[in-house]
Design a protein around this motif. Sequence first.
Motif, PDB file in Angstrom:
ATOM      1  N   GLN A 141       0.899  -1.172  -0.100  1.00  0.00           N
ATOM      2  CA  GLN A 141       0.080   0.157   0.102  1.00  0.00           C
ATOM      3  C   GLN A 141       0.836   1.315   0.083  1.00  0.00           C
ATOM      4  N   ASN A 142       0.324   2.355  -0.810  1.00  0.00           N
ATOM      5  CA  ASN A 142       0.762   3.558  -0.797  1.00  0.00           C
ATOM      6  C   ASN A 142       2.659   3.745  -1.015  1.00  0.00           C
ATOM      7  N   SER A 143       2.783   2.726  -2.065  1.00  0.00           N
ATOM      8  CA  SER A 143       4.230   2.445  -2.876  1.00  0.00           C
ATOM      9  C   SER A 143       4.005   2.800  -4.400  1.00  0.00           C
ATOM     10  N   HIS A 144       5.069   3.640  -4.654  1.00  0.00           N
ATOM     11  CA  HIS A 144       5.017   4.144  -5.994  1.00  0.00           C
ATOM     12  C   HIS A 144       6.441   3.856  -6.666  1.00  0.00           C
ATOM     13  N   LEU A 145       6.659   3.442  -7.864  1.00  0.00           N
ATOM     14  CA  LEU A 145       7.851   3.784  -8.524  1.00  0.00           C
ATOM     15  C   LEU A 145       8.407   5.032  -8.681  1.00  0.00           C
ATOM     16  N   ILE A 146       9.596   5.088  -8.719  1.00  0.00           N
ATOM     17  CA  ILE A 146      10.183   6.507  -8.985  1.00  0.00           C
ATOM     18  C   ILE A 146      10.332   6.584 -10.538  1.00  0.00           C
ATOM     19  N   ASP A 147       9.732   7.402 -11.265  1.00  0.00           N
ATOM     20  CA  ASP A 147       9.664   7.455 -12.717  1.00  0.00           C
ATOM     21  C   ASP A 147      10.788   8.451 -13.536  1.00  0.00           C
ATOM     22  N   SER A 148      11.776   8.774 -12.670  1.00  0.00           N
ATOM     23  CA  SER A 148      12.606   9.658 -13.253  1.00  0.00           C
ATOM     24  C   SER A 148      14.086   9.415 -12.648  1.00  0.00           C
ATOM     25  N   PRO A 149      15.191  10.097 -13.154  1.00  0.00           N
ATOM     26  CA  PRO A 149      16.238   9.830 -12.320  1.00  0.00           C
ATOM     27  C   PRO A 149      16.056  10.180 -10.861  1.00  0.00           C
ATOM     28  N   LEU A 150      16.743   9.219  -9.955  1.00  0.00           N
ATOM     29  CA  LEU A 150      16.482   9.465  -8.444  1.00  0.00           C
ATOM     30  C   LEU A 150      16.927  10.831  -8.255  1.00  0.00           C
ATOM     31  N   GLU A 151      17.972  11.339  -8.489  1.00  0.00           N
ATOM     32  CA  GLU A 151      18.427  12.618  -7.772  1.00  0.00           C
ATOM     33  C   GLU A 151      17.226  13.767  -8.468  1.00  0.00           C
ATOM     34  N   ASP A 152      16.882  13.580  -9.606  1.00  0.00           N
ATOM     35  CA  ASP A 152      15.806  14.818  -9.950  1.00  0.00           C
ATOM     36  C   ASP A 152      14.702  14.559  -9.398  1.00  0.00           C
ATOM     37  N   PHE A 153      14.137  13.482  -9.267  1.00  0.00           N
ATOM     38  CA  PHE A 153      12.855  13.109  -8.213  1.00  0.00           C
ATOM     39  C   PHE A 153      13.091  13.686  -7.053  1.00  0.00           C
ATOM     40  N   VAL A 154      14.144  13.264  -6.298  1.00  0.00           N
ATOM     41  CA  VAL A 154      14.108  13.865  -4.808  1.00  0.00           C
ATOM     42  C   VAL A 154      14.373  15.192  -4.884  1.00  0.00           C
ATOM     43  N   ALA A 155      15.056  15.870  -5.625  1.00  0.00           N
ATOM     44  CA  ALA A 155      15.049  17.418  -5.736  1.00  0.00           C
ATOM     45  C   ALA A 155      13.775  18.171  -5.771  1.00  0.00           C
ATOM     46  N   GLU A 156      12.876  17.407  -6.867  1.00  0.00           N
ATOM     47  CA  GLU A 156      11.528  17.821  -6.996  1.00  0.00           C
ATOM     48  C   GLU A 156      10.539  17.630  -5.746  1.00  0.00           C
ATOM     49  N   LEU A 157      11.007  16.584  -5.105  1.00  0.00           N
ATOM     50  CA  LEU A 157       9.944  15.961  -4.050  1.00  0.00           C
ATOM     51  C   LEU A 157      10.552  17.206  -2.809  1.00  0.00           C
ATOM     52  N   LYS A 158      11.464  17.418  -2.678  1.00  0.00           N
ATOM     53  CA  LYS A 158      11.790  18.398  -1.451  1.00  0.00           C
ATOM     54  C   LYS A 158      11.111  19.564  -1.541  1.00  0.00           C
ATOM     55  N   LYS A 159      10.878  19.919  -2.844  1.00  0.00           N
ATOM     56  CA  LYS A 159      10.002  21.373  -3.028  1.00  0.00           C
ATOM     57  C   LYS A 159       8.646  21.262  -2.654  1.00  0.00           C
ATOM     58  N   ARG A 160       7.879  19.837  -2.626  1.00  0.00           N
ATOM     59  CA  ARG A 160       6.571  19.854  -2.332  1.00  0.00           C
ATOM     60  C   ARG A 160       6.373  20.068  -0.777  1.00  0.00           C
ATOM     61  N   ASP A 161       5.047  20.318  -0.548  1.00  0.00           N
ATOM     62  CA  ASP A 161       4.795  20.700   0.857  1.00  0.00           C
ATOM     63  C   ASP A 161       4.747  19.302   1.436  1.00  0.00           C
ATOM     64  N   GLY A 162       4.881  19.181   2.719  1.00  0.00           N
ATOM     65  CA  GLY A 162       5.052  17.935   3.464  1.00  0.00           C
ATOM     66  C   GLY A 162       6.111  17.845   4.357  1.00  0.00           C
ATOM     67  N   GLY A 163       6.232  16.825   5.358  1.00  0.00           N
ATOM     68  CA  GLY A 163       7.112  16.756   6.336  1.00  0.00           C
ATOM     69  C   GLY A 163       8.589  16.145   5.866  1.00  0.00           C
ATOM     70  N   GLU A 164       9.247  15.584   6.586  1.00  0.00           N
ATOM     71  CA  GLU A 164      10.480  15.071   6.548  1.00  0.00           C
ATOM     72  C   GLU A 164      10.377  13.831   5.515  1.00  0.00           C
ATOM     73  N   ILE A 165      11.399  13.699   4.668  1.00  0.00           N
ATOM     74  CA  ILE A 165      11.583  12.510   3.815  1.00  0.00           C
ATOM     75  C   ILE A 165      12.473  11.793   4.186  1.00  0.00           C
ATOM     76  N   ALA A 166      12.352  10.337   4.335  1.00  0.00           N
ATOM     77  CA  ALA A 166      13.402   9.673   5.175  1.00  0.00           C
ATOM     78  C   ALA A 166      13.819   8.254   4.000  1.00  0.00           C
ATOM     79  N   VAL A 167      15.048   8.072   3.996  1.00  0.00           N
ATOM     80  CA  VAL A 167      15.545   7.073   2.965  1.00  0.00           C
ATOM     81  C   VAL A 167      15.527   6.047   4.203  1.00  0.00           C
ATOM     82  N   CYS A 168      14.965   4.775   3.949  1.00  0.00           N
ATOM     83  CA  CYS A 168      14.932   3.749   4.889  1.00  0.00           C
ATOM     84  C   CYS A 168      15.479   2.724   4.509  1.00  0.00           C
ATOM     85  N   GLY A 169      16.554   2.093   4.984  1.00  0.00           N
ATOM     86  CA  GLY A 169      17.405   0.751   4.934  1.00  0.00           C
ATOM     87  C   GLY A 169      17.938   0.678   3.470  1.00  0.00           C
ATOM     88  N   SER A 170      18.266   1.764   2.779  1.00  0.00           N
ATOM     89  CA  SER A 170      18.758   1.844   1.604  1.00  0.00           C
ATOM     90  C   SER A 170      20.067   2.154   1.330  1.00  0.00           C
TER      91      SER A 170
END
Length: 183
Positions: free
Chosen positions: A91-120
């Motif tokens: 549940q609530n899992s989605h594939l990252i559909d662009s290069p990881l660095e680009d995706f995370v840079a954009e994700l940081k700009k969205r509203d929301g709380g902290e983003i955690a890299v877990c176990g990877s």
Amino acid sequence: MRKVTAGLFHSVDGVVSDPFLWQFDSFDEDLGKGMTGMIERVDTVILGRVSYQEWAGYWPTASVDDDFAGFINPVEKFVASRTLTEPLEWQNSHLIDSPLEDFVAELKKRDGGEIAVCGSMSVTRQLLFAGLLDELTLMTHPVVAGSGRRLFEAGDPVTRLSLKDQYKTTKGNVISTYSLLGE
């Protein structure tokens, strides 16, 4: 801008893989409180393929009384993979559909709380060396694991860090949080 963090269990000799093989009885109440604090700040998780597959095979059926299951199952999860395909079953899992660095840079700009890299480990390394990881927390257990994957590898670039926080738990774990120097 949202913060991206990663926290890994770590042995004195630098092993971060399979902590269940060497944590033994050192997981204490202080460490649990730190994990709870992380859970309270995070509303988005990033996983690599290996961690996703391991966790998706366990956490969806774990006891709902487990604090981590209550967090990880409903939280929004993004998965970095070149081999998995949508739809992802957990549940609530989605594939990252662009290069990881680009995706995370954009994700940081969205509203929301902290983003955690877990176990990877590979995702953590990639984001750290790309300057996108805001904090790296190493939870060092008082044990020499002897074998297993380490977070850093020969040939990694020299990367200067700043110690932001450090404390020792009652069972001798040392929790150290770093940021890139200058941040």
